[in-house]
Design an enzyme around this catalytic site. Sequence first.
Site, PDB file in Angstrom:
ATOM      1  N   ARG A 108      63.383   5.013  10.046  1.00  0.00           N
ATOM      2  CA  ARG A 108      62.451   5.758   9.188  1.00  0.00           C
ATOM      3  C   ARG A 108      60.986   5.505   9.544  1.00  0.00           C
ATOM      4  O   ARG A 108      60.107   6.178   9.002  1.00  0.00           O
ATOM      5  CB  ARG A 108      62.688   5.415   7.719  1.00  0.00           C
ATOM      6  CG  ARG A 108      63.978   6.012   7.163  1.00  0.00           C
ATOM      7  CD  ARG A 108      64.072   5.835   5.662  1.00  0.00           C
ATOM      8  NE  ARG A 108      65.142   6.628   5.066  1.00  0.00           N
ATOM      9  CZ  ARG A 108      66.341   6.157   4.729  1.00  0.00           C
ATOM     10  NH1 ARG A 108      66.629   4.883   4.922  1.00  0.00           N
ATOM     11  NH2 ARG A 108      67.254   6.947   4.188  1.00  0.00           N
ATOM     12  N   GLU A 140      65.809  -0.899  18.978  1.00  0.00           N
ATOM     13  CA  GLU A 140      66.164  -2.244  19.433  1.00  0.00           C
ATOM     14  C   GLU A 140      66.900  -3.053  18.343  1.00  0.00           C
ATOM     15  O   GLU A 140      67.722  -3.917  18.663  1.00  0.00           O
ATOM     16  CB  GLU A 140      64.876  -2.947  19.885  1.00  0.00           C
ATOM     17  CG  GLU A 140      65.049  -4.110  20.815  1.00  0.00           C
ATOM     18  CD  GLU A 140      65.964  -3.869  22.018  1.00  0.00           C
ATOM     19  OE1 GLU A 140      65.899  -2.789  22.643  1.00  0.00           O
ATOM     20  OE2 GLU A 140      66.759  -4.776  22.310  1.00  0.00           O
ATOM     21  N   SER A 160      62.853   0.287  12.094  1.00  0.00           N
ATOM     22  CA  SER A 160      63.657   1.134  11.223  1.00  0.00           C
ATOM     23  C   SER A 160      63.591   2.562  11.749  1.00  0.00           C
ATOM     24  O   SER A 160      62.544   3.002  12.244  1.00  0.00           O
ATOM     25  CB  SER A 160      63.086   1.094   9.796  1.00  0.00           C
ATOM     26  OG  SER A 160      63.584   2.189   9.056  1.00  0.00           O
ATOM     27  N   HIS A 195      69.210  -1.891  16.220  1.00  0.00           N
ATOM     28  CA  HIS A 195      70.624  -1.531  16.374  1.00  0.00           C
ATOM     29  C   HIS A 195      71.208  -2.162  17.642  1.00  0.00           C
ATOM     30  O   HIS A 195      72.329  -2.658  17.643  1.00  0.00           O
ATOM     31  CB  HIS A 195      70.780  -0.005  16.512  1.00  0.00           C
ATOM     32  CG  HIS A 195      70.321   0.792  15.331  1.00  0.00           C
ATOM     33  ND1 HIS A 195      69.246   1.646  15.382  1.00  0.00           N
ATOM     34  CD2 HIS A 195      70.798   0.889  14.061  1.00  0.00           C
ATOM     35  CE1 HIS A 195      69.081   2.242  14.208  1.00  0.00           C
ATOM     36  NE2 HIS A 195      70.005   1.791  13.382  1.00  0.00           N
ATOM     37  N   GLN A 226      75.505   8.607   0.530  1.00  0.00           N
ATOM     38  CA  GLN A 226      74.630   7.492   0.149  1.00  0.00           C
ATOM     39  C   GLN A 226      73.181   7.934  -0.064  1.00  0.00           C
ATOM     40  O   GLN A 226      72.302   7.126  -0.299  1.00  0.00           O
ATOM     41  CB  GLN A 226      74.736   6.341   1.160  1.00  0.00           C
ATOM     42  CG  GLN A 226      74.120   6.602   2.521  1.00  0.00           C
ATOM     43  CD  GLN A 226      74.391   5.472   3.497  1.00  0.00           C
ATOM     44  OE1 GLN A 226      75.532   5.196   3.846  1.00  0.00           O
ATOM     45  NE2 GLN A 226      73.340   4.786   3.937  1.00  0.00           N
ATOM     46  N   LYS A 261      68.277  -6.841   8.059  1.00  0.00           N
ATOM     47  CA  LYS A 261      67.253  -5.884   7.619  1.00  0.00           C
ATOM     48  C   LYS A 261      67.674  -5.232   6.295  1.00  0.00           C
ATOM     49  O   LYS A 261      66.867  -5.083   5.385  1.00  0.00           O
ATOM     50  CB  LYS A 261      67.065  -4.834   8.721  1.00  0.00           C
ATOM     51  CG  LYS A 261      66.386  -3.560   8.319  1.00  0.00           C
ATOM     52  CD  LYS A 261      64.908  -3.760   8.162  1.00  0.00           C
ATOM     53  CE  LYS A 261      64.126  -2.485   7.977  1.00  0.00           C
ATOM     54  NZ  LYS A 261      64.677  -1.514   7.080  1.00  0.00           N
ATOM     55  N   ASP A 262      68.960  -4.842   6.223  1.00  0.00           N
ATOM     56  CA  ASP A 262      69.493  -4.261   4.986  1.00  0.00           C
ATOM     57  C   ASP A 262      70.275  -5.373   4.280  1.00  0.00           C
ATOM     58  O   ASP A 262      71.515  -5.367   4.265  1.00  0.00           O
ATOM     59  CB  ASP A 262      70.392  -3.074   5.313  1.00  0.00           C
ATOM     60  CG  ASP A 262      69.613  -1.978   6.017  1.00  0.00           C
ATOM     61  OD1 ASP A 262      69.092  -1.092   5.345  1.00  0.00           O
ATOM     62  OD2 ASP A 262      69.487  -2.045   7.259  1.00  0.00           O
TER      63      ASP A 262
END
Length: 287
Positions: free
Chosen positions: A187, A35, A185, A37, A61, A149-150
């Site tokens: 992750r 959600e 996330s 994204h 990265q 978030k980032d």
Amino acid sequence: MELIKTINDMKVLSKAYSIEEETIGYVPTMGALHEGHLSLVDIAKKYSDKVILSIFVNPIQFSPKEDFKKYPRTLEGDLELSKIRGVDVVFYPSVDEMYPEGFKTDVQLKGISSKLCGKFRPNHFNGVTTVVLKLFNIINPKIAIFGEKDFQQLVITRKLVQDLNLDVEIVAAPIVRDSDGLAMSSRNIYLAPEERKSALSIFKSLKEAQDLVRNGLIDSSTILKRVRCIIENEPICNVQYASICSNETLDEIYTVNGSCRLAVAVLCGKTRLIDNIQLDPNEKTDR
Ligand code: AMP
């Protein structure tokens, strides 16, 4: 919805949109969509005629010790979600397509890239700026949406666009959280149920810091001590960094006089989680 896998096809379509004067809103992702994204897609739809979402797990990265190989890849589900949410094009290039043999360029943004996460992931943001610049050149969007978030990635991308005079507007999207407060996330699927419970201490600590500031506490070191204490009260949670910093430069702020960010990275078991929140002594309620 179209699925495009080659840079050439993507450029041809982007040119066609441009000739038809259709604006492109772009959402870069590494897939395993959730959600968070999809909220970026909603913003892109609001401000542009066509929405392009890219899915690319960017190897440069990740350090050799990180999770590039096991990073979740869920293309079928991602395509389904993208279609339902109204994405027009998914750009899904292979690693060879993006980095053919002989690729040598490394885009480096000095200073900001070595703060916060950069201290623990030394080449990470070079990988991010390199791929973001490539993707902007391939897709040629009018706007690109990045999640708060980032937060460091958002700040770095804004600076990249400013420094290199890129013709794209960066739009920030608020953090989407699960109902219990954990920032969504890709992750999070690494977390065992007990770890996930412990990870709730992260948002709890950020909220408490925000309340402390709203109630007049402005000394960063006292606030950060409290944040660390709440998180590390969970035995499996270790704070990698906790910083109160400038929204633009990410420089450390010692006294909270105006709007700034509290950013943390936490190892929850073996999973590294990042989160952040705005601190502002003049703002008494959430935006
Ligand atoms: P990723 O796939 O993790 O590289 O993220 C792609 C984009 O989605 C980045 O701009 C992220 O900041 C954004 N994003 C990821 N999780 C969230 C979230 N929980 N809320 C808002 N944006 C997010």
